[in-house]
Design a protein around this motif. Structure first.
Motif, PDB file in Angstrom:
ATOM      1  N   VAL A  77      53.920  25.775  98.767  1.00 25.65           N
ATOM      2  CA  VAL A  77      55.439  25.397  98.222  1.00 25.65           C
ATOM      3  C   VAL A  77      55.572  24.957  96.936  1.00 25.65           C
ATOM      4  CG1 VAL A  77      57.889  24.711  98.706  1.00 25.65           C
ATOM      5  CG2 VAL A  77      56.118  25.197 100.581  1.00 25.65           C
ATOM      6  N   CYS A  78      55.876  25.686  95.883  1.00 26.21           N
ATOM      7  CA  CYS A  78      56.129  24.723  94.454  1.00 26.21           C
ATOM      8  C   CYS A  78      57.025  24.021  94.771  1.00 26.21           C
ATOM      9  CB  CYS A  78      56.522  25.959  93.396  1.00 26.21           C
ATOM     10  SG  CYS A  78      56.625  25.431  92.000  1.00 26.21           S
ATOM     11  N   THR A  79      56.640  22.786  94.137  1.00 29.47           N
ATOM     12  CA  THR A  79      57.398  21.517  93.957  1.00 29.47           C
ATOM     13  C   THR A  79      57.457  20.857  92.638  1.00 29.47           C
ATOM     14  OG1 THR A  79      55.806  20.015  94.954  1.00 29.47           O
ATOM     15  CG2 THR A  79      57.531  20.981  96.305  1.00 29.47           C
ATOM     16  N   ASN A  80      57.038  21.774  91.635  1.00 27.34           N
ATOM     17  CA  ASN A  80      57.040  21.359  90.367  1.00 27.34           C
ATOM     18  C   ASN A  80      58.665  21.462  89.853  1.00 27.34           C
ATOM     19  OD1 ASN A  80      57.055  21.314  87.255  1.00 27.34           O
ATOM     20  ND2 ASN A  80      54.795  21.161  87.878  1.00 27.34           N
ATOM     21  N   THR A  81      58.978  20.631  89.050  1.00 26.89           N
ATOM     22  CA  THR A  81      60.306  20.267  88.713  1.00 26.89           C
ATOM     23  C   THR A  81      61.386  21.350  88.754  1.00 26.89           C
ATOM     24  OG1 THR A  81      59.692  18.508  87.347  1.00 26.89           O
ATOM     25  CG2 THR A  81      61.972  19.257  87.120  1.00 26.89           C
ATOM     26  N   LEU A  82      61.192  22.577  88.483  1.00 27.24           N
ATOM     27  CA  LEU A  82      62.200  23.707  88.631  1.00 27.24           C
ATOM     28  C   LEU A  82      62.524  24.044  89.876  1.00 27.24           C
ATOM     29  CD1 LEU A  82      63.639  25.779  85.921  1.00 27.24           C
ATOM     30  CD2 LEU A  82      62.602  27.009  87.796  1.00 27.24           C
ATOM     31  N   CYS A  83      61.385  24.399  90.453  1.00 26.67           N
ATOM     32  CA  CYS A  83      61.503  25.091  91.538  1.00 26.67           C
ATOM     33  C   CYS A  83      61.719  23.954  92.790  1.00 26.67           C
ATOM     34  CB  CYS A  83      60.177  25.453  92.457  1.00 26.67           C
ATOM     35  SG  CYS A  83      59.738  27.445  91.943  1.00 26.67           S
ATOM     36  N   ALA A  84      61.457  22.631  92.532  1.00 21.48           N
ATOM     37  CA  ALA A  84      61.678  21.518  93.257  1.00 21.48           C
ATOM     38  C   ALA A  84      63.266  21.285  93.415  1.00 21.48           C
ATOM     39  CB  ALA A  84      61.179  20.199  92.928  1.00 21.48           C
ATOM     40  N   GLU A 118      51.611  23.228  92.206  1.00 22.73           N
ATOM     41  CA  GLU A 118      52.374  23.156  91.098  1.00 22.73           C
ATOM     42  C   GLU A 118      52.985  24.437  90.454  1.00 22.73           C
ATOM     43  OE1 GLU A 118      52.931  20.404  89.875  1.00 22.73           O
ATOM     44  OE2 GLU A 118      51.376  19.049  90.978  1.00 22.73           O
ATOM     45  N   CYS A 119      53.445  24.425  89.509  1.00 18.58           N
ATOM     46  CA  CYS A 119      54.159  25.805  88.922  1.00 18.58           C
ATOM     47  C   CYS A 119      53.255  26.778  88.781  1.00 18.58           C
ATOM     48  CB  CYS A 119      54.674  25.378  87.467  1.00 18.58           C
ATOM     49  SG  CYS A 119      55.404  27.146  86.647  1.00 18.58           S
ATOM     50  N   ASN A 120      53.639  27.972  89.448  1.00 17.26           N
ATOM     51  CA  ASN A 120      52.776  29.027  89.876  1.00 17.26           C
ATOM     52  C   ASN A 120      53.321  30.209  89.043  1.00 17.26           C
ATOM     53  OD1 ASN A 120      50.614  29.188  92.061  1.00 17.26           O
ATOM     54  ND2 ASN A 120      51.229  31.189  91.616  1.00 17.26           N
ATOM     55  N   ALA A 121      53.914  29.902  87.924  1.00 13.34           N
ATOM     56  CA  ALA A 121      53.987  31.118  86.857  1.00 13.34           C
ATOM     57  C   ALA A 121      55.136  32.180  87.314  1.00 13.34           C
ATOM     58  CB  ALA A 121      52.674  31.784  86.186  1.00 13.34           C
ATOM     59  N   ALA A 122      56.091  31.529  87.868  1.00 11.24           N
ATOM     60  CA  ALA A 122      57.107  32.672  88.392  1.00 11.24           C
ATOM     61  C   ALA A 122      58.535  31.876  88.654  1.00 11.24           C
ATOM     62  CB  ALA A 122      56.691  32.909  89.948  1.00 11.24           C
ATOM     63  N   CYS A 123      58.688  31.088  87.456  1.00 12.85           N
ATOM     64  CA  CYS A 123      59.807  30.402  87.791  1.00 12.85           C
ATOM     65  C   CYS A 123      61.239  31.001  87.681  1.00 12.85           C
ATOM     66  CB  CYS A 123      59.886  29.241  86.702  1.00 12.85           C
ATOM     67  SG  CYS A 123      58.286  28.556  86.048  1.00 12.85           S
ATOM     68  N   ASP A 124      61.125  32.225  87.015  1.00 10.11           N
ATOM     69  CA  ASP A 124      62.242  33.015  87.090  1.00 10.11           C
ATOM     70  C   ASP A 124      62.550  33.843  88.466  1.00 10.11           C
ATOM     71  OD1 ASP A 124      59.812  34.690  86.705  1.00 10.11           O
ATOM     72  OD2 ASP A 124      60.841  35.986  85.619  1.00 10.11           O
TER      73      ASP A 124
HETATM   74  S1  FES Z   1      58.198  25.764  88.755  1.00 11.45           S
HETATM   75 FE1  FES Z   1      57.513  26.834  90.582  1.00 11.45          FE
HETATM   76  S2  FES Z   1      56.938  28.474  89.844  1.00 11.45           S
HETATM   77 FE2  FES Z   1      57.310  27.487  87.995  1.00 11.45          FE
END
Ligand code: FES
Ligand SMILES: Cc1cc2nc3c(=O)[nH]c(=O)nc-3n(C[C@H](O)[C@H](O)[C@H](O)COP(=O)(O)O)c2cc1C
Ligand code: SF4
Lengths: 205, 426
Positions: A77-84, A118-124
């Protein structure tokens, strides 16, 4: 299953210098055993003629190499800032609770393992969940639960941008070792967000 | 007239866009044919004239980088494409490779010809199984069609989860089979790169831009963009907007213009802060809606264009929480080679955790800034510098919000309100 040394030699031959093959070889070991085994490390060290300690040093540096078995379906599960912020934290908490595991835990049936990534290059497409490193876009708590429930029952839903079925962790690891599984032509070429700018420009906007 | 200029993305809406059939049907592999018939120096000159700059973050002129490769040195030369794409917010190379891997392969052929390299590598991050399939299949098809294998070899190398391997010298160490840690420079990769041979490292989007430049000419490319930032590029919009996605536009477009196209901030909310080029670039606020998103414009406003990863956060988002999470990322990804970054990011996380949960003090803010001062410019590579960007910029614009956590003894925000499922207020 045992390691196929001939196949490992073909991986080594991709490179001008053999040591460069260490990463695909480690992915290959995971495709056979589901994680990086001691036997795998020893075999790589023999084939590359370097110390086992050197192979271990590389294996422990990269988070995708696992030193203990993960589930047949490894869920991140992406929990980098944007997805979190967009819901990843809520999804991760819900999955831990639903599966009864902590970060890096595996369900007792060995079907599903869970980690935050971490961010998986799919933030959009946030919030993003990966299963065996295939994309599950725009997730909710409900859709993520359905994913892991399906995985435990042996029929996970297909990835959003990926092949028509979710391959197993070992199968995915073979792809990451650079081996062809014949599924490249399956699935969409792009998701909606990828195409948004192109669509708007065609509408003259 | 549309503000958008799809070139790289022009054919992504064809369902088979990733196949060699589609790419050839859309005019693919004509540029490499043309370039291979040109003098290599003329190809370099054309890329120089186009004004193309690196799209991996630093914006270094691509043609000039190619020109640094020594010629007639009888050594092997290498091209290494950086497809590690892991800077938080960055999501352009991955969809590009999923929808059209052949444009990168054709770009590799042209670049190899220009720099007199016989072997190119694509270093792709390992967490994108389907993209790996697509690129691998495309390489196989390009060999079968004879585009590769006749003097130019191309190898796909798959990473295994380490942000630092996007840093070009760490990437080279990783590709050589070592732990991915940055190298001391000089020597620069152009002199001693992969296997100590002259090497060009370029981002996916930089190399993919080249075929269209060869086909349409440097002047055509120059006609887009601003004075020093030429051409078009992929802007990736994510977060609290009604319609996130990829927007290919001339350099210099503004966030206001992109937001208009994207249907604005999610309904009922307003812009609070955003990153112009990933989490390593200092935050912007609503003051910067009209900042031209080119290398100079963003720098003049105190940040960096970076990877053009526009991560948008509305007023429901706690900036301290956002910054803490990014800082935890840098701590986790610090390769450990140098003390300021390895120790510094650890301390940053401790202090930010206290501040976020309300047990921090006002003095902690000064401690944070002091630590950042000791990391910035003193670290071995740009990861350390990048780690300080969200902190210093957020304190600059949102000091009051940090203080509110201290006086409140808790975070004043409700995280549920920020989620996508909480929905837009209509
Ligand atoms: S922050 Fe989740 S894919 Fe970039
Ligand atoms: C920590 C760190 C991570 C990086 N990650 C990437 C990346 O994922 N992709 C990329 O192209 N460049 C990345 N870079 C920049 C590269 O070091 C290098 O500048 C770039 O690949 C050069 O290509 P360009 O000139 O075409 O932009 C990163 C830099 C740092 C310091
Ligand atoms: S700044 Fe951080 S990532 Fe870069 S070399 Fe130092 S410890 Fe490693």
């Amino acid at each position: 299953m045992t390691l196929d040394r001939d196949l490992m030699q073909t991986i080594i031959k991709r490179y001008p210098r053999s040591r460069s093959a260490i990463m695909p070889l480690l992915h290959y070991v995971q495709s056979v055993s589901g994680y990086v085994t001691n036997d795998g490390i020893e075999t790589i060290s023999e084939l590359l003629e370097i110390e086992t300690a050197e192979v271990s040093a590389v294996a422990t540096f990269y988070t995708q190499y696992k030193r203990k078995p993960v589930g047949e379906y490894h869920v991140g599960v992406c929990t980098n800032t944007l997805c979190a912020v967009m819901g990843g934290d809520a999804i991760f908490a819900a999955l831990k609770d639903h599966l009864g595991v902590e970060n890096d835990g595996v369900t007792a049936d060995g079907k599903v393992s869970l980690e935050h990534i971490e961010c998986n290059a799919a933030c959009d497409y946030a919030p993003v969940v990966m299963a065996n490193w295939e994309f599950y876009d725009n997730q909710t708590v409900e859709s993520a639960k359905a994913l892991v429930d399906g995985a435990r029952a042996g029929n996970p839903p297909a990835p959003t941008r990926g092949p028509n079925r979710l391959v197993t962790y070992k199968e995915a690891s073979a792809v990451l070792a650079g081996l062809d599984d014949g599924l490249a032509r399956e699935g969409v070429q792009a998701g909606e967000a990828t195409l948004l700018g192109l669509k708007l420009s065609k509408e003259g906007k | 007239m549309s503000k958008l200029t799809p070139v790289l993305s022009a054919h992504w809406d064809q369902p088979d866009s990733f196949t060699i059939e589609a790419y050839t049907r859309n005019g693919g592999y004509t540029a490499s044919k043309k370039a291979l018939a040109m003098d290599p120096d003329a190809v370099i000159q054309m890329v120089k004239d186009s004004g193309l700059r690196g799209r991996g973050g630093a914006g270094f002129p691509t043609g000039m980088k190619w020109g640094f490769i020594p010629q007639g040195d009888d050594k092997d030369h290498y091209l290494v494409v950086n497809a590690d794409e892991s800077e938080p917010g960055t999501c352009k190379d991955t969809p590009l490779l999923m929808a059209n891997p052949h444009v990168l392969i054709e770009g590799c052929i042209i670049a190899c010809h220009a720099i007199r390299a016989k072997h190119a590598f694509i270093y792709i991050r390992g967490e994108v199984t389907h993209v790996v399939r697509r690129v691998n299949a495309a390489i196989a098809d390009a060999y079968k069609a004879g585009h590769l294998g006749n003097g130019i070899e191309l190898t796909l190398h798959i990473g295994a989860g380490a942000y630092i391997c996007g840093e070009e010298t760490a990437l080279l160490d990783s590709l050589e089979g070592f732990r991915g840690q940055p190298r001391l420079r000089p020597p620069f990769p152009a002199i001693a790169g992969l296997y100590a041979r002259p090497t060009v490292v370029n981002n996916v989007e930089s190399i993919s831009a080249v075929p269209a430049i060869i086909n349409n000419g440097a002047e055509w490319y120059q006609s887009m963009g601003t004075e020093k930032s030429k051409g078009a590029t992929l802007y990736s919009l994510s977060g609290h907007v009604n319609n996130p996605g990829q927007f290919e536009a001339p350099l210099g477009i503004t966030l206001r213009e992109i937001l208009e196209l994207a249907g604005g901030i999610r309904n009922g909310h307003k812009l609070k802060f955003w990153t112009p080029g990933g989490s390593s670039t200092p935050l912007f606020t609503d003051e910067h809606l009209d900042t031209p998103l080119d290398y100079e414009g963003v720098a003049a406003a105190g940040s960096m264009l970076g990877t053009k990863a526009l991560q948008i956060f509305d007023e429901t988002t706690c900036v301290v929480r956002a910054v803490l999470r990014w800082t935890e990322f840098y701590k986790h990804e610090s390769c450990g080679k140098c003390t300021p970054c390895r120790e510094g990011t650890w301390w940053l996380v401790q202090i930010l955790r206290d501040l976020e949960n309300g047990t921090g003090t006002e003095a902690d803010l000064e401690k944070l800034l002091d630590l950042c001062d000791n990391i910035m410019g003193r670290s071995f590579c740009a990861l350390g510098d990048g780690a300080t960007s969200p902190i210093t910029s957020s304190i600059k614009y949102f000091r009051d919000e940090y203080i509110a956590h201290v006086t409140n003894g808790a975070c004043p925000f409700d995280p549920v309100k920020s989620t996508l499922f909480a929905g837009a207020v209509n």
